[in-house]
Design an enzyme around this catalytic site. Structure first.
Site, short mmCIF file in Angstrom:
data_model
loop_
_atom_site.label_atom_id
_atom_site.label_comp_id
_atom_site.label_asym_id
_atom_site.label_seq_id
_atom_site.Cartn_x
_atom_site.Cartn_y
_atom_site.Cartn_z
N PHE A 240 -1.80 1.32 6.15
CA PHE A 240 -0.88 1.24 7.18
C PHE A 240 -1.57 0.59 8.49
O PHE A 240 -1.41 1.31 9.33
CB PHE A 240 -0.25 2.54 7.50
N ASP A 261 -1.11 -2.92 4.44
CA ASP A 261 0.38 -2.84 5.09
C ASP A 261 1.35 -3.41 4.40
O ASP A 261 0.93 -4.48 3.49
CB ASP A 261 0.26 -3.29 6.54
N SER A 262 2.66 -2.85 4.25
CA SER A 262 3.50 -3.48 3.53
C SER A 262 4.36 -4.89 4.32
O SER A 262 5.15 -5.42 3.78
CB SER A 262 4.59 -2.62 3.15
N ASN A 292 2.49 -1.83 -0.90
CA ASN A 292 2.89 -0.39 -0.71
C ASN A 292 1.96 0.50 -0.65
O ASN A 292 1.22 0.59 -1.73
CB ASN A 292 4.09 -0.07 -1.57
N ASP A 313 -2.55 6.16 8.42
CA ASP A 313 -1.78 6.02 9.73
C ASP A 313 -0.22 5.71 9.33
O ASP A 313 0.19 4.67 10.07
CB ASP A 313 -2.40 5.29 10.94
N CYS A 353 2.80 10.64 13.44
CA CYS A 353 3.15 10.43 14.62
C CYS A 353 4.46 11.06 14.64
O CYS A 353 5.48 10.97 15.58
CB CYS A 353 3.19 9.00 14.86
N1 SAH Z 1 -2.44 1.91 12.36
C1 SAH Z 1 -1.33 0.99 13.07
C2 SAH Z 1 -0.32 1.58 13.03
C3 SAH Z 1 0.53 1.85 11.93
S1 SAH Z 1 2.17 1.88 12.09
C4 SAH Z 1 -1.85 0.63 14.39
O1 SAH Z 1 -2.97 1.51 14.88
O2 SAH Z 1 -1.54 -0.13 14.91
C5 SAH Z 1 2.88 2.11 10.46
C6 SAH Z 1 2.74 0.78 9.43
O3 SAH Z 1 3.15 1.18 8.07
C7 SAH Z 1 3.62 -0.38 9.95
O4 SAH Z 1 2.77 -1.49 10.09
C8 SAH Z 1 4.20 -0.55 8.69
O5 SAH Z 1 4.67 -1.82 8.40
C9 SAH Z 1 3.63 0.23 7.64
N2 SAH Z 1 4.32 0.51 6.45
C10 SAH Z 1 5.47 1.41 6.33
N3 SAH Z 1 5.68 1.87 5.02
C11 SAH Z 1 4.75 1.49 4.40
C12 SAH Z 1 4.23 1.56 3.08
N4 SAH Z 1 5.14 2.36 2.34
N5 SAH Z 1 3.20 0.93 2.52
C13 SAH Z 1 2.34 0.26 3.43
N6 SAH Z 1 2.63 0.12 4.88
C14 SAH Z 1 3.83 0.69 5.13
#
Ligand code: SAH
Length: 409
Positions: A240, A261-262, A292, A313, A353
């Protein structure tokens, strides 16, 4: 009959009376009263500044009123000395903004991007202002803050005190809808500049005012990036990763970093951010994978991939209390998989969060994941949001981010 114009000092504010339960909540330091605890309200218009009183009429302070939110009252002042506590609202707003800026001068280090105003935590309920170097991005989340007089006062005070190249408004259409506010487009309010670069902890980032999530970056993680970098080593996986906040901070101290990230647009910015930091990265490349996270974890487990550092995260899984059980299952699955994939002596950085997931819930989930994975966790740090997103001790809703750094054996 003549209608007298309202003058400061005269009693012109409508009064809202709250139930004993609502009054107790306020006396305990909270700043919200729910609609179910409002016992009477004069003819109050949406977003109006009101005097709040208990059911006997004793004044408790001043608040902004919402006609549509379940949170009917958001306190803006606990001053009860006079009959009408807030005589000059614009002056109070300007003072609150000055206080918020002074607080950031005290607590923000090594960054020209931070939250300047954090709503209730700065006694400016519904107002969010983030600084990204020379651009200020703001969001008005309540009827009271969206009123023209308030908007104008806030913009002029911020301009005067911070001299930004531009001020932009990021509109969340869902929030405006909830507050029964007319639709409004995001846009530039002052200046022409909508893109810039900013620095945190010596790492540089691109900023585009009208792209990305939140107001652009996850500023609440800024101090956690630095904390993670203190302990990260070896091969690192940032799950993420969004625009690379953790990954970029880990790169100088790790031999290999992969961000997952997705969102493709997020990864494109992440890659541009890596280019921006080529000196810091010293030729090291970060691998960005669009996937994903749940699927990727399964694939990597099947192929027995191992890492020395893993960051997890995810977005808020529990947006309401109702979603809590499902959310905890999601957190547990991710953390269990991450734990199994860490080499002995590895570092797990894991975050949530969701306000509805308490720190105790989160640690309990992690303890249970550790048992299931047959791993031993030592807590290195249990952290929260950056100091520019202050937690008001008597308003639990202002504390939402958990970030645990643990050593895994
Ligand atoms: N760690 C990042 C913030 C993450 S926010 C930072 O510090 O800037 C959450 C992220 O998860 C987003 O970018 C969103 O695109 C991604 N996301 C949401 N669902 C997801 C999934 N199932 N698999 C991968 N990424 C995902």
């Amino acid at each position: 009959m003549s209608i007298m114009p309202s003058t400061p000092g005269s009693s012109v504010l409508p009064k809202v009376k709250v139930s004993p339960r609502g009054a107790t909540r306020l006396k305990q330091g909270h700043v919200w009263v729910y609609r179910s605890d409002v016992v009477s309200s004069d003819d109050v218009s949406p977003g109006a500044l009101v005097t709040v009183a208990d059911h006997r009429g004793k004044v408790l302070g001043s608040a902004l009123y919402s006609s549509s939110s379940q949170i009917a009252i958001r306190m803006i002042s606990r001053e009860t000395a006079s009959h009408e506590p807030v005589a000059d609202f614009p002056a109070l707003l300007r003072q609150r903004i000055a206080d918020a800026i002074a607080y950031r001068e005290q607590v923000v280090r090594d960054s020209n991007a931070y939250r300047v105003i954090f709503s209730e935590a700065d006694f400016l309920p519904g107002l969010i202002v983030d600084r990204y170097n020379d651009i200020l991005s703001f969001q008005m989340l309540t009827q009271g803050m969206d009123a023209n007089l308030v908007r104008e006062t806030v913009i002029s005070e911020l301009t005067q005190r911070m001299s930004p190249a531009a001020i932009v408004e990021r509109v969340d259409p869902r929030v405006r809808d909830l507050e029964s506010l007319p639709a409004r487009a995001s846009g530039l309010l002052r200046g022409e500049k909508a893109a810039s670069t900013f620095t945190m902890n010596g790492v540089q980032f691109h900023f585009d005012a009208f792209e990305g999530q939140k107001t652009g970056a996850f500023l609440d993680q800024r101090e956690n990036y630095a904390a993670a970098a203190q302990f990260a080593h070896g091969e690192a996986l940032d799950v993420f990763c969004y625009q690379g906040g953790f990954a970029l901070h880990l790169a100088p101290c790790c031999s290999l970093v992969t961000g997952v990230d997705s969102s493709r647009p997020a990864l494109e910015v992440a890659d541009q951010n890596a280019a921006l930091n080529h000196q810091l990265l010293n030729g090291k490349e970060i691998e960005w994978i669009e996937a994903n996270a749940f699927d990727l974890f399964k694939d990597y487990a099947a192929s027995r991939r191992q890492y020395d550092t893993i960051v997890v995260d995810p977005p808020a899984f529990a947006k309401s209390k109702r979603e809590l059980d499902a959310a905890m299952r999601g957190y547990k699955e991710l953390n269990l998989r991450a734990l199994k994939m860490l080499r002995p002596g590895g570092i797990l950085v894991t975050c949530s969060c969701s306000y509805h997931v308490s720190q105790a819930d989160f640690l309990e989930m992690l303890a249970s994941a550790a048992l299931d994975a047959h791993r031993t966790l030592r807590l290195i740090e249990v952290r929260g949001q950056s100091k520019d997103h202050p937690v008001l001790l008597n308003v639990p809703e202002t504390a939402y981010l958990k970030c645990v750094v643990a050593a895994v054996n």
